[in-house]
Scaffold this motif. Structure first.
Motif, PDB file in Angstrom:
ATOM      1  N   PHE A 265       0.804  -1.218   0.000  1.00  0.00           N
ATOM      2  CA  PHE A 265       0.000   0.000   0.000  1.00  0.00           C
ATOM      3  C   PHE A 265       0.846   1.280   0.000  1.00  0.00           C
TER       4      PHE A 265
ATOM      5  N   GLN B 253     -10.107  -9.355  -4.985  1.00  0.00           N
ATOM      6  CA  GLN B 253      -9.828  -9.351  -3.555  1.00  0.00           C
ATOM      7  C   GLN B 253      -8.344  -9.615  -3.367  1.00  0.00           C
TER       8      GLN B 253
ATOM      9  N   THR C 149      -9.190   2.161  -7.089  1.00  0.00           N
ATOM     10  CA  THR C 149      -8.603   2.296  -5.757  1.00  0.00           C
ATOM     11  C   THR C 149      -9.572   2.916  -4.752  1.00  0.00           C
TER      12      THR C 149
ATOM     13  N   PHE D 228     -11.696   1.451  -2.821  1.00  0.00           N
ATOM     14  CA  PHE D 228     -11.997   0.084  -2.416  1.00  0.00           C
ATOM     15  C   PHE D 228     -13.401  -0.030  -1.828  1.00  0.00           C
TER      16      PHE D 228
ATOM     17  N   ASP E 131      -7.919  -2.689   7.231  1.00  0.00           N
ATOM     18  CA  ASP E 131      -6.500  -2.442   7.437  1.00  0.00           C
ATOM     19  C   ASP E 131      -5.817  -3.680   8.019  1.00  0.00           C
TER      20      ASP E 131
ATOM     21  N   THR F 146     -14.232  -2.536  -0.037  1.00  0.00           N
ATOM     22  CA  THR F 146     -13.894  -3.025   1.296  1.00  0.00           C
ATOM     23  C   THR F 146     -12.425  -2.749   1.534  1.00  0.00           C
ATOM     24  N   TYR F 147     -12.109  -2.179   2.665  1.00  0.00           N
ATOM     25  CA  TYR F 147     -10.718  -1.984   3.072  1.00  0.00           C
ATOM     26  C   TYR F 147     -10.650  -2.291   4.561  1.00  0.00           C
TER      27      TYR F 147
ATOM     28  N   THR G 260     -12.350  -4.715  -4.471  1.00  0.00           N
ATOM     29  CA  THR G 260     -12.607  -3.602  -5.368  1.00  0.00           C
ATOM     30  C   THR G 260     -12.976  -4.121  -6.745  1.00  0.00           C
TER      31      THR G 260
ATOM     32  N   HIS H 140      -7.383  -7.126   4.273  1.00  0.00           N
ATOM     33  CA  HIS H 140      -7.711  -7.320   2.864  1.00  0.00           C
ATOM     34  C   HIS H 140      -8.469  -6.134   2.273  1.00  0.00           C
ATOM     35  N   ILE H 141      -8.529  -6.159   0.946  1.00  0.00           N
ATOM     36  CA  ILE H 141      -9.333  -5.175   0.218  1.00  0.00           C
ATOM     37  C   ILE H 141     -10.177  -5.922  -0.807  1.00  0.00           C
TER      38      ILE H 141
END
Length: 122
Positions: free
Chosen positions: A33, A74, A47, A49, A54, A51-52, A60, A57-58
């Motif tokens: 990141f 993912q 970018t 996202f 920390d 879902t983020y 997008t 996982h993310i």
């Protein structure tokens, strides 16, 4: 008849790949990141996202050039004993050719990431 690898019960396609590096989790996450890390893997994802989480996982939207619509990407980072795994999962692809294109893209991209991480340690 045998179902092809990657074909889901909803008749979409998916692909997943994992690579493990001999580095601490926090170092891998921070690199992925960072400006340099994002330049290696976030060229085609949105970018913003959806879902983020920390240090986890993310999720997008992701789309290779030439694709008619985005799919779901993912990226997950998993801590291990003295090592860290980077896991990529792509879903909702329309056909097997998209799956193959995603496979080639992520195999190459993860090699770039592994090499970049290796140079950080040396």
């Amino acid at each position: 008849m045998t179902k092809p690898v990657g074909l889901t019960k909803n008749n979409t396609w998916q692909y997943g790949i994992r690579r493990t590096v001999p580095m601490p989790f926090h170092q891998v996450w921070d690199f992925l990141f960072s400006k340099k890390g994002l330049s290696l893997w976030a060229r085609h994802p949105n970018t913003q996202f959806s879902t983020y989480i920390d240090r986890s996982h993310i999720r997008t939207k992701w789309q290779l050039p030439g694709w008619s619509q985005p799919v779901i990407l993912q990226l997950r980072v998993l801590a291990g004993n003295q090592k860290t795994t980077i896991a990529i999962h792509v879903e909702k692809m329309l056909h097997q050719q998209q799956r193959e294109e995603a496979r080639k893209y992520w195999e190459t991209t993860l090699l770039y990431i592994q090499n970049a991480l290796k140079t950080q340690v040396e």
